[in-house]
Design a protein around this motif. Structure first.
Motif, PDB file in Angstrom:
ATOM      1  N   PHE A   1       0.836  -1.207   0.000  1.00 55.86           N
ATOM      2  CA  PHE A   1       0.000   0.000   0.000  1.00 55.86           C
ATOM      3  C   PHE A   1       0.870   1.256   0.000  1.00 55.86           C
ATOM      4  N   HIS A   2       1.902   1.300   0.860  1.00 55.52           N
ATOM      5  CA  HIS A   2       2.759   2.487   0.957  1.00 55.52           C
ATOM      6  C   HIS A   2       3.463   2.744  -0.375  1.00 55.52           C
ATOM      7  N   ALA A   3       3.937   1.692  -1.022  1.00 57.23           N
ATOM      8  CA  ALA A   3       4.614   1.854  -2.310  1.00 57.23           C
ATOM      9  C   ALA A   3       3.670   2.408  -3.363  1.00 57.23           C
ATOM     10  N   VAL A   4       2.432   1.936  -3.376  1.00 58.00           N
ATOM     11  CA  VAL A   4       1.445   2.431  -4.340  1.00 58.00           C
ATOM     12  C   VAL A   4       1.086   3.882  -4.049  1.00 58.00           C
TER      13      VAL A   4
ATOM     14  N   ALA B   1      -0.197  -8.811  -8.857  1.00 54.27           N
ATOM     15  CA  ALA B   1       0.080  -9.152  -7.456  1.00 54.27           C
ATOM     16  C   ALA B   1      -0.130  -7.934  -6.560  1.00 54.27           C
ATOM     17  N   VAL B   2       0.308  -6.774  -7.035  1.00 53.77           N
ATOM     18  CA  VAL B   2       0.120  -5.530  -6.266  1.00 53.77           C
ATOM     19  C   VAL B   2      -1.371  -5.245  -6.126  1.00 53.77           C
ATOM     20  N   SER B   3      -2.097  -5.396  -7.236  1.00 52.17           N
ATOM     21  CA  SER B   3      -3.535  -5.136  -7.228  1.00 52.17           C
ATOM     22  C   SER B   3      -4.258  -6.054  -6.238  1.00 52.17           C
ATOM     23  N   ARG B   4      -3.865  -7.327  -6.204  1.00 53.97           N
ATOM     24  CA  ARG B   4      -4.495  -8.269  -5.276  1.00 53.97           C
ATOM     25  C   ARG B   4      -4.257  -7.858  -3.823  1.00 53.97           C
ATOM     26  N   GLN B   5      -3.028  -7.416  -3.511  1.00 52.16           N
ATOM     27  CA  GLN B   5      -2.705  -7.015  -2.149  1.00 52.16           C
ATOM     28  C   GLN B   5      -3.523  -5.799  -1.724  1.00 52.16           C
ATOM     29  N   ILE B   6      -3.662  -4.840  -2.627  1.00 51.90           N
ATOM     30  CA  ILE B   6      -4.447  -3.631  -2.318  1.00 51.90           C
ATOM     31  C   ILE B   6      -5.918  -3.989  -2.125  1.00 51.90           C
ATOM     32  N   ARG B   7      -6.421  -4.841  -2.993  1.00 51.88           N
ATOM     33  CA  ARG B   7      -7.834  -5.241  -2.892  1.00 51.88           C
ATOM     34  C   ARG B   7      -8.082  -5.984  -1.576  1.00 51.88           C
ATOM     35  N   ALA B   8      -7.134  -6.852  -1.182  1.00 48.69           N
ATOM     36  CA  ALA B   8      -7.277  -7.602   0.069  1.00 48.69           C
ATOM     37  C   ALA B   8      -7.223  -6.665   1.274  1.00 48.69           C
ATOM     38  N   LEU B   9      -6.353  -5.653   1.198  1.00 45.32           N
ATOM     39  CA  LEU B   9      -6.261  -4.696   2.302  1.00 45.32           C
ATOM     40  C   LEU B   9      -7.550  -3.892   2.418  1.00 45.32           C
ATOM     41  N   GLU B  10      -8.084  -3.451   1.289  1.00 43.92           N
ATOM     42  CA  GLU B  10      -9.344  -2.696   1.300  1.00 43.92           C
ATOM     43  C   GLU B  10     -10.478  -3.545   1.876  1.00 43.92           C
ATOM     44  N   GLU B  11     -10.493  -4.823   1.527  1.00 45.68           N
ATOM     45  CA  GLU B  11     -11.545  -5.712   2.045  1.00 45.68           C
ATOM     46  C   GLU B  11     -11.410  -5.903   3.551  1.00 45.68           C
ATOM     47  N   SER B  12     -10.165  -6.042   4.028  1.00 50.33           N
ATOM     48  CA  SER B  12      -9.960  -6.241   5.468  1.00 50.33           C
ATOM     49  C   SER B  12     -10.334  -5.000   6.266  1.00 50.33           C
ATOM     50  N   LEU B  13     -10.166  -3.832   5.649  1.00 48.82           N
ATOM     51  CA  LEU B  13     -10.499  -2.571   6.325  1.00 48.82           C
ATOM     52  C   LEU B  13     -11.931  -2.120   6.023  1.00 48.82           C
ATOM     53  N   GLU B  14     -12.555  -2.789   5.065  1.00 44.97           N
ATOM     54  CA  GLU B  14     -13.923  -2.464   4.649  1.00 44.97           C
ATOM     55  C   GLU B  14     -14.034  -0.999   4.213  1.00 44.97           C
TER      56      GLU B  14
ATOM     57  N   GLY C   1       1.825   6.340  -6.892  1.00 42.05           N
ATOM     58  CA  GLY C   1       0.628   6.790  -7.582  1.00 42.05           C
ATOM     59  C   GLY C   1       0.171   5.855  -8.691  1.00 42.05           C
ATOM     60  N   SER C   2       0.799   4.677  -8.789  1.00 40.17           N
ATOM     61  CA  SER C   2       0.367   3.714  -9.805  1.00 40.17           C
ATOM     62  C   SER C   2       0.752   2.308  -9.371  1.00 40.17           C
ATOM     63  N   LEU C   3      -0.015   1.333  -9.821  1.00 46.40           N
ATOM     64  CA  LEU C   3       0.266  -0.064  -9.509  1.00 46.40           C
ATOM     65  C   LEU C   3       1.534  -0.532 -10.207  1.00 46.40           C
ATOM     66  N   THR C   4       1.723  -0.086 -11.446  1.00 43.25           N
ATOM     67  CA  THR C   4       2.877  -0.538 -12.229  1.00 43.25           C
ATOM     68  C   THR C   4       4.183  -0.066 -11.600  1.00 43.25           C
TER      69      THR C   4
END
Length: 307
Positions: free
Chosen positions: A10-13, A32-45, A17-20
């Motif tokens: 998350f901090h790197a993104v 892989a970056v996108s999956r991690q961000i999506r999982a973090l958003e889900e855990s934080l709702e 300012g971009s996933l790439t």
């Protein structure tokens, strides 16, 4: 408890300012970056980023989390610095901030001596008039022309500076040497603009000259430009006295005219009190300022004898 790997991604993104770009810095694929961000958003709702064609922008909740991860990284940097500095060897990065004028005209020309003594030291020099936040680790050490007001800082007063009037002898021989302040009205005065960020004592001197009808016919927003004007023979400049040590061919004009005393301070965070790099830099600056004071005194004595 939040997953450290997800926070790191998350901090790197947030920083990139971009996933790439974040993926490249982390050596991960964009998916892989996108999956991690999506999982973090889900855990934080919550949603942490607004997504659009030009990249990613933090949401209000994302800004809160980014503040926390940025603070965490600063604390980790501080811990790493303290661990490294507990050794005897002076090496690694030292982030130094000071004003554009002092940095370009005094500090940078002397850094070769510091590197000669400590070749493994890396200086990251940030020259700006804005006062960086040392406790928040925007920089490790600062040299400032007034006493720092931030809390939790170690402060050391280094010396004092005065703003004075200088010109090239060739300019004065051609245009005459002023004997009174009023005589300056027939000369080109070079100074910082009164709207430019500068030490208050320097501003007071410039305003006092304007008050008796002496216009600045060339104004620059830092001392480096004022010095170049003087060295080009454009006129009489309002400059800090320490410059005479390196430019002894400049002649002081109206020796009774000068600003009030300007204190020069070195400051660094309390938590870096035992830093070997800070200690090495502090001693280097003190030695060089003492040498500058000796040169300044010698130049002034020489000018007095020839007057």
């Amino acid at each position: 408890m939040m997953d450290w790997d997800k926070l790191r991604v998350f901090h790197a993104v947030a920083e990139a300012g971009s996933l790439t770009a974040a993926g490249e810095s982390l050596h991960l694929s964009q998916s892989a970056v996108s999956r991690q961000i999506r999982a973090l958003e889900e855990s934080l709702e919550t949603v942490l980023f607004h997504r659009h064609a030009r990249g990613l922008i933090l949401t209000e909740q994302g800004e809160l989390l980014h503040d926390a991860t940025a603070s965490m990284y600063r604390r980790l940097d501080t811990a790493a610095a303290r661990i490294r500095d507990s050794r005897d060897e002076v090496f690694g990065e030292l982030r130094v901030t000071t004003t554009t004028g002092f940095g370009t005209l005094w500090l940078v020309p002397r850094l070769a001596k510091l590197y000669e003594k400590f070749p493994n030291l890396k200086i990251d020099l940030m020259l700006e008039e804005r006062v960086l936040d040392l406790p928040m680790r925007e920089a490790d050490v600062a040299i400032r022309m007034k006493e720092p007001s931030q809390a939790d800082l170690v402060r050391k007063r280094l010396n004092t500076v005065r703003m004075r009037l200088y010109a090239l002898p060739s300019y004065l021989e051609e245009n005459g040497r002023p004997q009174t302040v009023e005589d300056l009205s027939t000369h080109r005065l070079i100074s910082q603009a009164v709207t430019a960020h500068q030490v208050s004592s320097g501003l007071t001197l410039i305003e006092s000259l304007h008050a008796v009808g002496i216009p600045s016919t060339l104004t620059v927003n830092n001392y480096f430009g004022v010095l170049q004007g003087v060295l080009s023979g454009l006129g009489i400049g309002v400059l800090p006295d320490y410059l005479v040590a390196d430019f002894p061919h400049m002649e002081r004009v109206l020796p009774d005219v000068e600003s009030g005393s300007i204190p020069v301070y070195l400051a660094y965070p309390e938590e870096l009190r035992h830093s070997q790099r800070i200690a090495a830099f502090r001693e280097f600056v003190l030695e060089e300022l003492s040498e500058t004071a000796r040169h300044l005194s010698a130049v002034e004595e020489g000018h007095a004898r020839s007057a």
